[in-house]
Structure formats: structure tokens, C-alpha cells
Design a protein around this motif. Structure first.
Motif, PDB file in Angstrom:
ATOM      1  N   ASN A 110      -2.224  -3.435  -4.533  1.00 46.80           N
ATOM      2  CA  ASN A 110      -2.519  -4.183  -3.301  1.00 46.80           C
ATOM      3  C   ASN A 110      -2.402  -3.300  -2.070  1.00 46.80           C
ATOM      4  N   ARG A 111      -1.337  -2.508  -2.005  1.00 45.33           N
ATOM      5  CA  ARG A 111      -1.154  -1.621  -0.857  1.00 45.33           C
ATOM      6  C   ARG A 111      -2.225  -0.530  -0.849  1.00 45.33           C
ATOM      7  N   ALA A 112      -2.615  -0.061  -2.026  1.00 40.91           N
ATOM      8  CA  ALA A 112      -3.647   0.975  -2.102  1.00 40.91           C
ATOM      9  C   ALA A 112      -4.960   0.476  -1.490  1.00 40.91           C
ATOM     10  N   LYS A 113      -5.329  -0.759  -1.787  1.00 44.54           N
ATOM     11  CA  LYS A 113      -6.553  -1.334  -1.232  1.00 44.54           C
ATOM     12  C   LYS A 113      -6.471  -1.443   0.283  1.00 44.54           C
ATOM     13  N   GLU A 114      -5.274  -1.791   0.793  1.00 42.95           N
ATOM     14  CA  GLU A 114      -5.095  -1.881   2.247  1.00 42.95           C
ATOM     15  C   GLU A 114      -5.197  -0.508   2.908  1.00 42.95           C
ATOM     16  N   ILE A 115      -4.565   0.487   2.278  1.00 40.15           N
ATOM     17  CA  ILE A 115      -4.538   1.827   2.856  1.00 40.15           C
ATOM     18  C   ILE A 115      -5.923   2.459   2.854  1.00 40.15           C
ATOM     19  N   GLN A 116      -6.716   2.150   1.831  1.00 39.47           N
ATOM     20  CA  GLN A 116      -8.057   2.729   1.725  1.00 39.47           C
ATOM     21  C   GLN A 116      -8.944   2.338   2.904  1.00 39.47           C
ATOM     22  N   LYS A 117      -8.598   1.246   3.581  1.00 33.33           N
ATOM     23  CA  LYS A 117      -9.380   0.806   4.741  1.00 33.33           C
ATOM     24  C   LYS A 117      -8.992   1.547   6.022  1.00 33.33           C
ATOM     25  N   LEU A 118      -7.897   2.297   5.957  1.00 30.17           N
ATOM     26  CA  LEU A 118      -7.445   3.039   7.131  1.00 30.17           C
ATOM     27  C   LEU A 118      -8.199   4.361   7.242  1.00 30.17           C
ATOM     28  N   LYS A 119      -8.170   4.937   8.418  1.00 35.57           N
ATOM     29  CA  LYS A 119      -8.775   6.254   8.610  1.00 35.57           C
ATOM     30  C   LYS A 119      -7.724   7.317   8.274  1.00 35.57           C
ATOM     31  N   LEU A 120      -7.847   7.898   7.081  1.00 39.80           N
ATOM     32  CA  LEU A 120      -6.903   8.917   6.639  1.00 39.80           C
ATOM     33  C   LEU A 120      -7.555  10.298   6.711  1.00 39.80           C
ATOM     34  N   LYS A 121      -6.722  11.319   6.614  1.00 34.11           N
ATOM     35  CA  LYS A 121      -7.257  12.673   6.525  1.00 34.11           C
ATOM     36  C   LYS A 121      -8.092  12.798   5.256  1.00 34.11           C
ATOM     37  N   GLU A 122      -9.117  13.620   5.285  1.00 32.90           N
ATOM     38  CA  GLU A 122     -10.059  13.712   4.174  1.00 32.90           C
ATOM     39  C   GLU A 122      -9.397  14.157   2.872  1.00 32.90           C
ATOM     40  N   ASP A 123      -8.344  14.975   2.966  1.00 41.72           N
ATOM     41  CA  ASP A 123      -7.739  15.500   1.734  1.00 41.72           C
ATOM     42  C   ASP A 123      -6.595  14.621   1.218  1.00 41.72           C
ATOM     43  N   THR A 124      -6.424  13.407   1.774  1.00 42.48           N
ATOM     44  CA  THR A 124      -5.381  12.492   1.304  1.00 42.48           C
ATOM     45  C   THR A 124      -5.899  11.685   0.112  1.00 42.48           C
ATOM     46  N   SER A 125      -5.157  11.722  -0.999  1.00 45.51           N
ATOM     47  CA  SER A 125      -5.529  10.975  -2.203  1.00 45.51           C
ATOM     48  C   SER A 125      -4.537   9.838  -2.421  1.00 45.51           C
ATOM     49  N   ILE A 126      -5.062   8.663  -2.806  1.00 43.57           N
ATOM     50  CA  ILE A 126      -4.223   7.484  -3.042  1.00 43.57           C
ATOM     51  C   ILE A 126      -4.230   7.179  -4.536  1.00 43.57           C
ATOM     52  N   TYR A 127      -3.043   7.011  -5.114  1.00 45.42           N
ATOM     53  CA  TYR A 127      -2.930   6.737  -6.546  1.00 45.42           C
ATOM     54  C   TYR A 127      -2.159   5.439  -6.757  1.00 45.42           C
ATOM     55  N   GLU A 128      -2.743   4.551  -7.551  1.00 48.17           N
ATOM     56  CA  GLU A 128      -2.109   3.266  -7.837  1.00 48.17           C
ATOM     57  C   GLU A 128      -1.065   3.441  -8.935  1.00 48.17           C
ATOM     58  N   ILE A 129       0.068   2.795  -8.742  1.00 45.48           N
ATOM     59  CA  ILE A 129       1.172   2.926  -9.692  1.00 45.48           C
ATOM     60  C   ILE A 129       1.883   1.588  -9.796  1.00 45.48           C
ATOM     61  N   ASP A 130       2.387   1.301 -10.971  1.00 47.91           N
ATOM     62  CA  ASP A 130       3.090   0.049 -11.244  1.00 47.91           C
ATOM     63  C   ASP A 130       4.509   0.386 -11.707  1.00 47.91           C
ATOM     64  N   PRO A 131       5.523  -0.370 -11.265  1.00 44.80           N
ATOM     65  CA  PRO A 131       6.903  -0.022 -11.639  1.00 44.80           C
ATOM     66  C   PRO A 131       7.185  -0.087 -13.140  1.00 44.80           C
ATOM     67  N   ILE A 132       6.377  -0.852 -13.874  1.00 46.08           N
ATOM     68  CA  ILE A 132       6.574  -0.972 -15.325  1.00 46.08           C
ATOM     69  C   ILE A 132       5.562  -0.134 -16.095  1.00 46.08           C
TER      70      ILE A 132
END
Length: 500
Positions: A110-132
Motif C-alpha cells: 500500500n505504501r509503495a503504491k502511494e510513494i510511486q505517485k511522488l516525484k522521486l529521484k530517477e535512481d530511487t527503486s521501491i521494493y514491496e515487502i511483507d513482514p511474514i
């Protein structure tokens, strides 16, 4: 093969250690060997995806093994670990992302989807992770364990922990490999921590207490941890007879004192109860001793300094005191921010110097200049005194920090949100005593009564969207005006008297 101070002391001794590292609520466990195998695979993933020494890795997720594994992967690759409270809203998180400029962000879907809408630096990668379930978009077991460990100097940075004052934005405290090692090694010796200990871990792992105090001393000693997502009295009752150590906040001890399940028989195998992150009242200390026969050991630390003082393991543990300076830590009480020392029992500014103390805030030269004396002491912002026996006593905080259940709450952040409302004339947020959490925030506003109900509804929505739950004011009270001094400064001590 490369090396670093933390790798050589925290990780290398356990590469073939089959003893349990973390023991989970369901009775399952993971050994040191398997934990560091996972961490080495994550490290390989880092390297193959071009993480370099000094790159920031931001991690925001519920408490799990993966937060610890990414931390130790940063040790092995020279990256900088940036843990964030998973309760932060997107608005709060956005600031930390823009400030730390991470190359990797690990967070839930959920947070990854929110962050993807932000203007981030081009070399920033977002990885989804689950505590389990762990990493959701790739199979970490497809990566081989990293063998070429990065060489890192002891004064290079391993982590940013964010702190804040009552003015300005949160600041990133840049902690070095030596800051963490020196403090963990001192605490291990001072508290007699050894491999045979069993530590109950119910603290969050995004700040100093739960991460660097508890986990780093475990790495140095090789002890096993009962690893829980959060504090639970029923879980605590279950593991106390099998444990020797508890690191907690005063709220834990208040709840234990209030429970009929906690007694001397249940705690007779416990060796040490430690309290920190907020002041422990003398009454709670005395009640706990009457209930269990154990004297809680209180210590004093900060994000910028790790631990500074501790009551002794052997010797007098003074109620109301945070103990003696740790080895190699210098503490002085001064007149304001000066270098003028004050005599015993006289309250002044607490200043600290030692290998545990950070050297700078990230990208904040103004704060760096204000925070250190020219002879290298850090100005803590805490007021206190040293008694005739050398024990340190905290008298209060120079600023308005509220500590609720061990979490820091900065009133100005909440006040700024409130003051943005067009119908609010002025506001103040104060900490009100609470038997369970120590303090809770209460907001006081000045508003025309005709707008009262609409404003209260609006503010509740604003809080929900912008604040972590622990920051949301317990109440919103309305006054005709806020008390001020002759210079126009709001008098929060008088506000407390009015609302009480």
C-alpha cells in the motif's frame, strides 16, 4: 576480503553459529547462521542492483526479521540504513524520503503504491515487502550469499535515525560504525550480558533502544531473543519464566504493576529489568520492587548519543536517577550552552562527549554549529544535575518534547497543522500526565464558539490524514485565550494548570 568494525564483531563470529537468534511467538526460531545467510543474500541483491557505499536504504515496515536483515546487509555493503516508524502517514514519510534521498525504499504494498505517485529521484527503486512473506516481487533465495564484504572505516556512517526539536524539521542523526560498536560493547560489559541470557524483545526496531541497544548487544554476546511484534502482557507472562533480561519503557512497568499475574515466582529467573526512552517514576520503581523483588535499572540515552549513563548492575540503583556515566563517556552540567560547569546538585544543561556521540546531522550545518561546544561536547537540550555520588538526575527538557509510551511527540508539528485551519486563532499542544503512557498530547485552541463543532470535526480529519496514531491529541480543549508572558510567549505551564 573486506571488513568493517561492525562486520568483524557483530556478524563474522556468528556465520556458523547454529544457536537460536530470534525465537518467535509460535515457538519457531531462526539461528544466527540462517539469519546471516538471509542477510548475505540481501547483500548480494544490493550489490547486483548497484548499491554502493554511502547509499541510503530506507526501510518502513511493521516489526519483523526483515528490518534486522536489511540493517545487517547495510553493514556488509557499506550502505546507510534509514529505518522509519511504520505508523507514519504518507505526508510524514514524504519528508524523510526527500531529505535522505534513498536509493532503495522497502515498504508494504500500500505504501509503495502511494510513494510511486511522488516525484522521486530517477535512481530511487521501491521494493514491496511483507513482514511474514518477505520480498514480494523477487525470490531472495535465487541470490547467492555475498562473500566480498565491503571495507568500511570505523568513522563512516552506518545509519540515519531521525529526531526532531520543537522548532524546525526532523533532523537525520548520522551514526558511525564506531558510535554503535563502542556503545554496545560498553553496555554488554556494564550490564553483564552474556550468551546464556534470554532477552525479551517487545520494542520497535526503528529507534535506538530496540535496534541498537537490544540487537547490537545480542550480536556481541550471542544471546537469544524472544522476538515479539509489540508489548503484550499475556506474551510477557508466557516468557518471563524462561527469560533473564527485559528492555522496556516505563509504560511496560506500569502495566506490569497493575497486573495480578506479575509476582516474585514468575520473575524469579529474571536477572535484569531495564527501563529507558522516558522517565521512570520513583513510585513505579518502588511498586515494581514490592511486587517482584527486582529493582529496575534505569539508564539515559538519546538518538544522537546512544546510551550515556546507567545505574550500576552491582551497586546502588537510585530511584529517580539515570545513573552514572558509562565508561569513556564524559558528562558535565553547565550554565546554559556555555562551558561553565555547575556545582553538584545544581540544575543546568547536560552536555555529553564520548565515542558514543554522533558527529553531525545530515545536511544541516546550522544545527551542527548550534549543537556542539568548541571543545566537542554535545548540547543535549536536557536539564539535570549530578548529585554528590556522581549520579545523573534528569530535571526536565529544555524544549516541549512529549514522551508517550516511549515515543517522542513534538508539539510544534501538531500545532502547525492546527494553525492551518482558518477558524483557529491560536493553539498549543501540551503533554498531560497519563498513568499508562506517562504523557499524552492534549491540544488547546482558541476559536469562536459558533465554529466550534465544525473546527473539531475538521481537526480530527486533519490528524487522521497527517499524524501517526500515537501523535493524535487525546483531547481538544477550547480556551478564550492562551496565557502569555510579557514578551508574548505562550506559557504552557499555565495552560496545564488551566486545563487540569
Amino acid at each position: 576480503m573486506g571488513h568493517s568494525l561492525l562486520y568483524n564483531n557483530f556478524i563474522k563470529p556468528h556465520i556458523d553459529n547454529e544457536d537460536p537468534f530470534l525465537i518467535f511467538r509460535d515457538g519457531s526460531s531462526i539461528s544466527y547462521q540462517d539469519f546471516f545467510s538471509l542477510s548475505k543474500k540481501i547483500s548480494r541483491f544490493f550489490v547486483e542492483n548497484h548499491i554502493s557505499k554511502g547509499d541510503r536504504v530506507l526501510f518502513q515496515l511493521e516489526k519483523s526479521i526483515y528490518g534486522l536483515a536489511v540493517y545487517t546487509s547495510c553493514i556488509m555493503t557499506g550502505a546507510i540504513y534509514v529505518p522509519l516508524n511504520d505508523q507514519y502517514t504518507l505526508e510524514e514519510t514524504k519528508y524523510f524520503i526527500h531529505d535522505s534521498e534513498p536509493k532503495f525504499i522497502f515498504c508494504n504494498s500500500n505504501r509503495a503504491k502511494e510513494i510511486q505517485k511522488l516525484k522521486l529521484k530517477e535512481d530511487t527503486s521501491i521494493y514491496e515487502i511483507d513482514p511474514i512473506n518477505g520480498f514480494l516481487k523477487f525470490n531472495i533465495d535465487e541470490y547467492k550469499e555475498l562473500e566480498d564484504i565491503q571495507t568500511v572505516n570505523s568513522d563512516e556512517i552506518i545509519s540515519f535515525l531521525y529526531t526532531s526539536g520543537t522548532t524546525g524539521k526532523s533532523k537525520a542523526v548520522a551514526l558511525s560504525h564506531n558510535n554503535l560498536y563502542s556503545n554496545a560493547s560498553s553496555l554488554k560489559e556494564y550490564w553483564h550480558i552474556q550468551k546464556s541470557d534470554r532477552l525479551i524483545h517487545m520494542l520497535p526496531i526503528f529507534h535506538t533502544h530496540g535496534l541498537f541497544v537490544a540487537i547490537n548487544t545480542a550480536f556481541l554476546s550471542g544471546l537469544s531473543l524472544y522476538f515479539f511484534e509489540k508489548f503484550s502482557l499475556s506474551d510477557l507472562v508466557e516468557v518471563l519464566p524462561k527469560s533473564t533480561l527485559l528492555m522496556g519503557v516505563p509504560t511496560y512497568y506500569k502495566r506490569m504493576n497493575a497486573s495480578s499475574l506479575i509476582n516474585k515466582d514468575l520473575t524469579n529467573k529474571m536477572r535484569l529489568f531495564i527501563s529507558g526512552s522516558a522517565p521512570l517514576s520513583s513510585i513505579d520503581q518502588q511498586d515494581f520492587y514490592q511486587k517482584t523483588g527486582h529493582t529496575i535499572l534505569e539508564r539515559y540515552g538519546m538518538t544522537e548519543t546512544n546510551m550515556n549513563t546507567s545505574n550500576p548492575y552491582e551497586g546502588e540503583r537510585k530511584p529517580g536517577s539515570v545513573g552514572l556515566p558509562l565508561p569513556d563517556v564524559q558528562i558535565r552540567i553547565t550554565e546554559g550552552n556555555s562551558k561553565i560547569p555547575l556545582p553538584a546538585k545544581e540544575v543546568g544543561m547536560i552536555q555529553v562527549k564520548g565515542p558514543n556521540v554522533f558527529s553531525s546531522y545530515w545536511k544541516n550545518e546550522h544545527a551542527n554549529q548550534e549543537s556542539f561546544t568548541d571543545d566537542g561536547f554535545f548540547i543535549t537540550g536536557d536539564l539535570g544535575y549530578i548529585d554528590q555520588d556522581g549520579y545523573v538526575h534528569i530535571s526536565g527538557r529544555e524544549k516541549d518534547l512529549i514522551i508517550s509510551g516511549g515515543f517522542n511527540i513534538y508539539p510544534k508539528e501538531i500545532e502547525d497543522l492546527i494553525n492551518n485551519h482558518p477558524d483557529v486563532k491560536e493553539s498549543a499542544v501540551v503533554g498531560v500526565k497519563d498513568d499508562d503512557l506517562g504523557e499524552v498530547p492534549v491540544a488547546v485552541i482558541v476559536v469562536d464558539m459558533e465554529f466550534k463543532y465544525q473546527v473539531l470535526t475538521d481537526l480530527e480529519n486533519v490528524f487522521q490524514q497527517n499524524l501517526a496514531k500515537f501523535k493524535v491529541p487525546r483531547e481538544i480543549k477550547i480556551l478564550d485565550e492562551l496565557p502569555r508572558n510579557a514578551m508574548g510567549k505562550i506559557q504552557k505551564n499555565l495552560i496545564l494548570k488551566l486545563i487540569n
